[in-house]
Design a protein around this motif. Structure first.
Motif, mmCIF file in Angstrom:
data_model
loop_
_atom_site.group_PDB
_atom_site.id
_atom_site.type_symbol
_atom_site.label_atom_id
_atom_site.label_comp_id
_atom_site.label_asym_id
_atom_site.label_seq_id
_atom_site.Cartn_x
_atom_site.Cartn_y
_atom_site.Cartn_z
ATOM 1 N N SER A 1 0.825 -1.209 0.000
ATOM 2 C CA SER A 1 0.000 0.000 0.000
ATOM 3 C C SER A 1 0.861 1.261 0.000
ATOM 4 O O SER A 1 1.957 1.286 0.564
ATOM 5 C CB SER A 1 -0.919 -0.004 1.226
ATOM 6 O OG SER A 1 -0.161 -0.090 2.415
ATOM 7 N N ILE A 2 0.331 2.308 -0.639
ATOM 8 C CA ILE A 2 0.990 3.613 -0.719
ATOM 9 C C ILE A 2 -0.052 4.647 -0.306
ATOM 10 O O ILE A 2 -1.175 4.633 -0.820
ATOM 11 C CB ILE A 2 1.457 3.920 -2.159
ATOM 12 C CG1 ILE A 2 2.327 2.799 -2.711
ATOM 13 C CG2 ILE A 2 2.190 5.266 -2.211
ATOM 14 C CD1 ILE A 2 2.525 2.856 -4.213
ATOM 15 N N GLY A 3 0.301 5.532 0.624
ATOM 16 C CA GLY A 3 -0.655 6.560 1.011
ATOM 17 C C GLY A 3 -0.184 7.384 2.189
ATOM 18 O O GLY A 3 0.905 7.177 2.718
ATOM 19 N N ARG A 4 -1.018 8.318 2.584
ATOM 20 C CA ARG A 4 -0.686 9.241 3.668
ATOM 21 C C ARG A 4 -0.742 8.566 5.034
ATOM 22 O O ARG A 4 -0.064 8.974 5.970
ATOM 23 C CB ARG A 4 -1.627 10.443 3.611
ATOM 24 C CG ARG A 4 -1.173 11.605 4.463
ATOM 25 C CD ARG A 4 -2.082 12.808 4.331
ATOM 26 N NE ARG A 4 -3.391 12.531 4.889
ATOM 27 C CZ ARG A 4 -4.531 12.489 4.200
ATOM 28 N NH1 ARG A 4 -4.538 12.743 2.910
ATOM 29 N NH2 ARG A 4 -5.677 12.218 4.775
ATOM 30 N N ASP A 5 -1.541 7.518 5.178
ATOM 31 C CA ASP A 5 -1.667 6.814 6.452
ATOM 32 C C ASP A 5 -0.333 6.165 6.827
ATOM 33 O O ASP A 5 0.301 5.521 5.991
ATOM 34 C CB ASP A 5 -2.752 5.736 6.341
ATOM 35 C CG ASP A 5 -3.140 5.164 7.682
ATOM 36 O OD1 ASP A 5 -2.252 4.638 8.382
ATOM 37 O OD2 ASP A 5 -4.333 5.237 8.041
ATOM 38 N N ARG A 6 0.078 6.359 8.073
ATOM 39 C CA ARG A 6 1.373 5.825 8.534
ATOM 40 C C ARG A 6 1.439 4.314 8.490
ATOM 41 O O ARG A 6 2.523 3.741 8.500
ATOM 42 C CB ARG A 6 1.641 6.286 9.958
ATOM 43 C CG ARG A 6 1.868 7.755 10.061
ATOM 44 C CD ARG A 6 2.115 8.133 11.493
ATOM 45 N NE ARG A 6 1.898 9.563 11.655
ATOM 46 C CZ ARG A 6 1.801 10.156 12.816
ATOM 47 N NH1 ARG A 6 1.911 9.480 13.922
ATOM 48 N NH2 ARG A 6 1.610 11.445 12.870
ATOM 49 N N THR A 7 0.295 3.635 8.437
ATOM 50 C CA THR A 7 0.301 2.178 8.394
ATOM 51 C C THR A 7 0.536 1.635 6.987
ATOM 52 O O THR A 7 0.690 0.426 6.819
ATOM 53 C CB THR A 7 -1.023 1.600 8.944
ATOM 54 O OG1 THR A 7 -2.097 2.031 8.107
ATOM 55 C CG2 THR A 7 -1.251 2.040 10.383
ATOM 56 N N CYS A 8 0.569 2.500 5.990
ATOM 57 C CA CYS A 8 0.834 2.056 4.618
ATOM 58 C C CYS A 8 2.267 1.540 4.520
ATOM 59 O O CYS A 8 3.157 1.981 5.246
ATOM 60 C CB CYS A 8 0.639 3.206 3.624
ATOM 61 S SG CYS A 8 -1.094 3.606 3.323
ATOM 62 N N ASP A 9 2.481 0.627 3.592
ATOM 63 C CA ASP A 9 3.831 0.107 3.368
ATOM 64 C C ASP A 9 4.772 1.219 2.933
ATOM 65 O O ASP A 9 5.932 1.245 3.324
ATOM 66 C CB ASP A 9 3.803 -1.010 2.314
ATOM 67 C CG ASP A 9 3.017 -2.211 2.791
ATOM 68 O OD1 ASP A 9 3.373 -2.785 3.838
ATOM 69 O OD2 ASP A 9 2.023 -2.567 2.122
ATOM 70 N N ILE A 10 4.269 2.146 2.108
ATOM 71 C CA ILE A 10 5.038 3.322 1.703
ATOM 72 C C ILE A 10 4.224 4.549 2.088
ATOM 73 O O ILE A 10 3.339 4.989 1.357
ATOM 74 C CB ILE A 10 5.323 3.334 0.183
ATOM 75 C CG1 ILE A 10 6.026 2.059 -0.249
ATOM 76 C CG2 ILE A 10 6.162 4.562 -0.188
ATOM 77 C CD1 ILE A 10 6.187 1.926 -1.747
ATOM 78 N N PRO A 11 4.495 5.125 3.277
ATOM 79 C CA PRO A 11 3.767 6.325 3.691
ATOM 80 C C PRO A 11 4.330 7.568 3.010
ATOM 81 O O PRO A 11 5.544 7.719 2.885
ATOM 82 C CB PRO A 11 3.984 6.375 5.204
ATOM 83 C CG PRO A 11 5.197 5.562 5.459
ATOM 84 C CD PRO A 11 5.350 4.598 4.324
#
Length: 138
Positions: free
Chosen positions: A9-19
């Protein structure tokens, strides 16, 4: 998901693999999937500001699902990143996968991004240069 397929996952959420710390990027903006045969699939996750593939002639093509290569550049909301940089971020975060991230080589310390600089913080978050990290405060 089988042994040959991995989604990140990529996104603004800190739990994403690529924040990615940018307000134009959705919490869960996109996914990068590794398929059999070394293919990479980029999928927009119904993001607010869209995912675009930057074409060689300067045009932008909005995508839902698109095969990409390490040489491609994409725009997530207002942030432009190369697939190579995304692969490098995954390689650093998940060293156990080793060579499964084709084309991941160390990028310059501070890659230029559309008139502004983004840097990878020591905690792994991608953030604007010169600003404190929203993940760790550095």
């Amino acid at each position: 998901m089988n042994d040959q397929t991995r989604k990140f996952s990529i996104g603004r959420d800190r739990t994403c693999d690529i924040p990615v710390a940018d307000e134009s990027v959705s919490g869960r903006h996109a996914e990068l999937t590794f398929l059999d045969g070394g293919k990479l699939l980029l999928t927009d996750c119904n993001s607010t500001n869209g995912t675009r593939l930057l074409l060689s002639d300067g045009r932008e093509q909005r995508i839902r699902h698109e095969f990409v290569s390490p040489m491609d550049r994409v725009k997530l909301g207002g942030v432009v990143l190369s697939i190579k940089d995304l692969l490098e971020a995954l390689r650093l975060k998940y060293p156990q996968f080793g060579s499964q991230f084709p084309g991941a080589e160390r990028p310059p310390a501070e890659p230029p991004v559309q008139g502004r600089q983004l840097v990878r913080c020591v905690c792994g978050l991608i953030k604007p240069a010169g600003k404190p990290c929203p993940g760790c405060g550095r």
